[in-house]
Write an enzyme that holds these catalytic residues in place. Structure first.
Site, short mmCIF file in Angstrom:
data_model
loop_
_atom_site.label_atom_id
_atom_site.label_comp_id
_atom_site.label_asym_id
_atom_site.label_seq_id
_atom_site.Cartn_x
_atom_site.Cartn_y
_atom_site.Cartn_z
N GLY A 28 0.84 -1.19 0.00
CA GLY A 28 0.00 0.00 0.00
C GLY A 28 0.88 1.23 0.00
O GLY A 28 2.10 1.15 0.17
N TYR A 29 0.24 2.38 -0.16
CA TYR A 29 0.97 3.64 -0.27
C TYR A 29 0.56 4.60 0.82
O TYR A 29 -0.61 4.93 0.97
CB TYR A 29 0.75 4.26 -1.66
CG TYR A 29 1.47 3.46 -2.71
CD1 TYR A 29 2.77 3.77 -3.06
CD2 TYR A 29 0.88 2.33 -3.27
CE1 TYR A 29 3.46 3.00 -3.97
CE2 TYR A 29 1.57 1.55 -4.18
CZ TYR A 29 2.86 1.89 -4.52
OH TYR A 29 3.55 1.12 -5.40
N LEU A 30 1.56 5.06 1.57
CA LEU A 30 1.34 6.12 2.54
C LEU A 30 1.28 7.47 1.82
O LEU A 30 0.67 8.41 2.30
CB LEU A 30 2.45 6.14 3.59
CG LEU A 30 2.50 4.90 4.48
CD1 LEU A 30 3.80 4.85 5.27
CD2 LEU A 30 1.30 4.87 5.42
N GLU A 82 -3.26 4.76 1.79
CA GLU A 82 -4.29 5.36 0.96
C GLU A 82 -5.14 4.28 0.28
O GLU A 82 -4.67 3.19 0.02
CB GLU A 82 -3.65 6.20 -0.15
CG GLU A 82 -2.77 7.30 0.35
CD GLU A 82 -2.00 7.99 -0.78
OE1 GLU A 82 -1.95 7.46 -1.91
OE2 GLU A 82 -1.46 9.07 -0.51
N ASN A 144 2.50 0.93 -9.78
CA ASN A 144 1.67 0.39 -8.70
C ASN A 144 0.98 1.50 -7.92
O ASN A 144 -0.15 1.32 -7.47
CB ASN A 144 2.52 -0.47 -7.77
CG ASN A 144 2.82 -1.82 -8.38
OD1 ASN A 144 2.00 -2.71 -8.38
ND2 ASN A 144 4.02 -1.96 -8.91
#
Length: 157
Positions: A28-30, A82, A144
Site C-alpha cells: 500500500g501507499y502512505l 491510501e 503500482n
C-alpha cells in the site's frame, strides 16, 4: 540509490516454465504523489518501506530507497495506507542472462500481468522472451502507485 527498470505487458503464461520461485506481495501507499511515493510492502515473510522519486522523462530511471522493517510494523503501516491495498504474486523468471520479475495482480487489478527487468545502464541490451508484450516503461498507468488509486478493473477501454 537509483533504479533503472523497463516494464512490459505479458502476452502469455509460458513464462511460468522458467519461473524459479514465487511469493505473495501485499503493498500500500502512505503517499502516492507523482513526485514521490512512500510504499509499505510485505513480500513473503519480510516487511519493507520504500521511498521512490519522480521518474526520468523516459521513465527508465528514478531514485529508490528501501529499508527492511519487521512484518508487524509493515502490517501496522498498511492500515494507514491510501485507498486500497494491492495484492499480487511475483514470479522470478530467468531468460538467458536476464532476470525478469513478473507480477500477476489480484483483486481489482486481476487480469493485469506486468514484467519488469532491472538494468545496470539505460542502454543495456537484454534478450526479450517470446512471452513479453508491449513496452510499458514510462506509462504511469502501470505504476503500482497509480493502480492503488485507479484499479485495472475500473479502466474503460
Amino acid at each position: 540509490m537509483f533504479e533503472i527498470e523497463r516494464k512490459f505487458s505479458v502476452k502469455s503464461t509460458t513464462f511460468l516454465a522458467n519461473a524459479k520461485k514465487s511469493y505473495k506481495i501485499t503493498q500500500g501507499y502512505l503517499n502516492s504523489n507523482e513526485n514521490r511515493t512512500v510504499r509499505v510492502r510485505i513480500k513473503g515473510d519480510k516487511g519493507f518501506i520504500t521511498v521512490k522519486g519522480i521518474s526520468s522523462a523516459d521513465g527508465l530511471k528514478r531514485f529508490e530507497w528501501e529499508k527492511e522493517i519487521a512484518v508487524e510494523e509493515a502490517e501496522a503501516l498498511l492500515l494507514l495506507c491510501e485507498d486500497f491495498i494491492i495484492d499480487k504474486t511475483r514470479y522470478i523468471v530467468l531468460n538467458g542472462d536476464s532476470v525478469f520479475e513478473v507480477d500477476v495482480f489480484e483483486g481489482l487489478n486481476t487480469g493485469l500481468v506486468i514484467a519488469e527487468i532491472e538494468l545496470q545502464t539505460t542502454d543495456e541490451h537484454f534478450e526479450k522472451p517470446d512471452w513479453l508484450g508491449d513496452e510499458l516503461t514510462g506509462d504511469k498507468r502501470f505504476y503500482n502507485s497509480y493502480l492503488s488509486n485507479h484499479p485495472f478493473a475500473n479502466w474503460v477501454d
